[in-house]
Write an enzyme that holds these catalytic residues in place. Structure first.
Site, PDB file in Angstrom:
ATOM      1  N   PRO A  10       0.933  -1.232   0.031  1.00 34.12           N
ATOM      2  CA  PRO A  10       0.093  -0.003   0.060  1.00 34.12           C
ATOM      3  C   PRO A  10       0.802   1.232  -0.107  1.00 34.12           C
ATOM      4  CG  PRO A  10      -0.270  -1.273   1.999  1.00 34.12           C
ATOM      5  CD  PRO A  10       0.660  -1.989   1.186  1.00 34.12           C
ATOM      6  N   GLU A  11       0.597   2.267  -0.803  1.00 39.45           N
ATOM      7  CA  GLU A  11       1.212   3.545  -0.922  1.00 39.45           C
ATOM      8  C   GLU A  11       0.154   4.599  -0.188  1.00 39.45           C
ATOM      9  OE1 GLU A  11       2.875   4.639  -4.423  1.00 39.45           O
ATOM     10  OE2 GLU A  11       3.277   2.560  -5.083  1.00 39.45           O
ATOM     11  N   HIS A 101      -4.424 -15.698   9.655  1.00 42.77           N
ATOM     12  CA  HIS A 101      -3.683 -14.842   9.544  1.00 42.77           C
ATOM     13  C   HIS A 101      -4.448 -13.538  10.321  1.00 42.77           C
ATOM     14  CE1 HIS A 101      -1.241 -17.036   7.148  1.00 42.77           C
ATOM     15  NE2 HIS A 101      -2.027 -17.345   6.098  1.00 42.77           N
ATOM     16  N   ARG A 120       2.132 -11.955   6.000  1.00 46.58           N
ATOM     17  CA  ARG A 120       3.458 -11.763   6.110  1.00 46.58           C
ATOM     18  C   ARG A 120       4.044 -11.152   7.377  1.00 46.58           C
ATOM     19  NH1 ARG A 120       6.358 -10.314   0.208  1.00 46.58           N
ATOM     20  NH2 ARG A 120       8.266 -10.930   1.508  1.00 46.58           N
ATOM     21  N   ARG A 163      22.718  17.208  -5.032  1.00 49.14           N
ATOM     22  CA  ARG A 163      22.313  15.718  -5.302  1.00 49.14           C
ATOM     23  C   ARG A 163      22.232  15.287  -6.648  1.00 49.14           C
ATOM     24  NH1 ARG A 163      18.457  14.053  -0.451  1.00 49.14           N
ATOM     25  NH2 ARG A 163      19.171  11.996  -0.865  1.00 49.14           N
TER      26      ARG A 163
END
Ligand SMILES: [Zn+2]
Length: 282
Positions: A10-11, A101, A120, A163
């Site tokens: 997920p973002e 889970h 996970r 940078r």
């Protein structure tokens, strides 16, 4: 009822969509009981703190910082949830048999229970006691919120000075800006017309302005698309974001650009698949 399928991390828009989906069914509810599996998540589940500060307390509001969900309790504590890679939240009727889970179950006084399911176990649940709420260690070093006022051209130019990092890697650096992963970094750069490989130190003000605007536009659109799943959140999978909005370049290497008809290129940057239109993105 099913949890969402798929293995995409997920973002920010997905976490924000989940936050919006939680609000109507969680805010104002008392958490009568917290039931834990005995499995460890990314960090150990704080059983004693959940008992002391969350169990028996009412949910006042739900906020977000980066990809952390902050559940403010009327006990004065904050429960901090992170979905990691495969973490999911969904509501069930109280008494629905536990599924594989399901690591945490929050039994609500509404007759529903909220479950945290994580195959996970890279997700986490933490509790900040009232005295730990101010400037928690957990958020130290996090960059600007891309939808907040600190995410601006002067801020980005300052962080990019001297940078040579490619812009795509820079946007995915959580010490610069939080919540943007591989999918939305690709989509933002397409919307901004900027090639993912551009070194950040060489970019001028107008280019950064486009990045700031494209970031807001892409993330807000993704949240709006995710919002279509919210109305029946309880009955739905809790699946958020990603596949609700059409992606313009991500995962479309070799396909045709919708803006100009050129073939979308694929390169690997910092080990991550990166997609761009060679004509639209300079
Ligand atoms: Zn194009």
């Amino acid at each position: 009822m099913h949890y969402a399928k798929g293995n995409v991390v997920p973002e920010l828009p997905e976490v924000e969509t989940i936050r919006l989906g939680l609000i109507p069914r969680l805010v104002g509810c008392k958490i009568n009981r917290v039931v834990l599996s005995n499995r460890r998540l990314r960090v150990p589940v704080p059983r004693a703190k959940l008992n002391r500060w969350v169990q028996g307390s009412q949910v006042k509001s739900i906020a977000r910082r980066a990809k952390y969900l902050l559940v403010n309790m009327d006990s004065g504590a904050v429960m901090v949830l992170h979905l990691g890679m495969t973490g999911r939240l969904a509501f069930f009727a109280n008494g629905t048999p536990r599924r594989a889970h399901d690591h945490l179950r929050f039994l609500l006084d509404s007759g529903l229970e909220l479950r945290f399911n994580d195959v996970r176990r890279f997700g986490s649940v933490q509790v900040l006691a009232p005295e730990e709420r101010e400037s928690p260690q957990l958020f130290a070093g996090l960059g600007a919120e891309p939808l907040g006022p600190d995410f601006s051209t002067p801020y980005l130019m300052n962080r990019a000075r001297n940078r040579t990092k490619p812009i795509k890697n820079f946007l995915m650096d959580a010490t610069v800006v939080v919540g943007i992963g591989n999918i939305y970094a690709n989509e933002i750069l397409f919307a901004a017309g900027i090639r993912p490989t551009r070194p950040v130190g060489s970019m001028g003000k107008a280019t950064w302005d486009r990045i700031v605007e494209a970031s807001r536009q892409v993330l807000e659109k993704a949240i709006a698309c995710g919002g279509t799943t919210i109305s029946d959140y309880v009955n739905s999978s809790g699946e958020a974001g990603y596949f609700q909005c059409e992606l313009k370049v991500y995962g479309r290497g070799g396909e045709v650009c919708q803006s100009c008809g050129s073939k979308i290129a694929r390169v690997v940057l910092a080990g991550r698949a990166s997609f761009y239109c060679p004509r639209c993105q300079k």
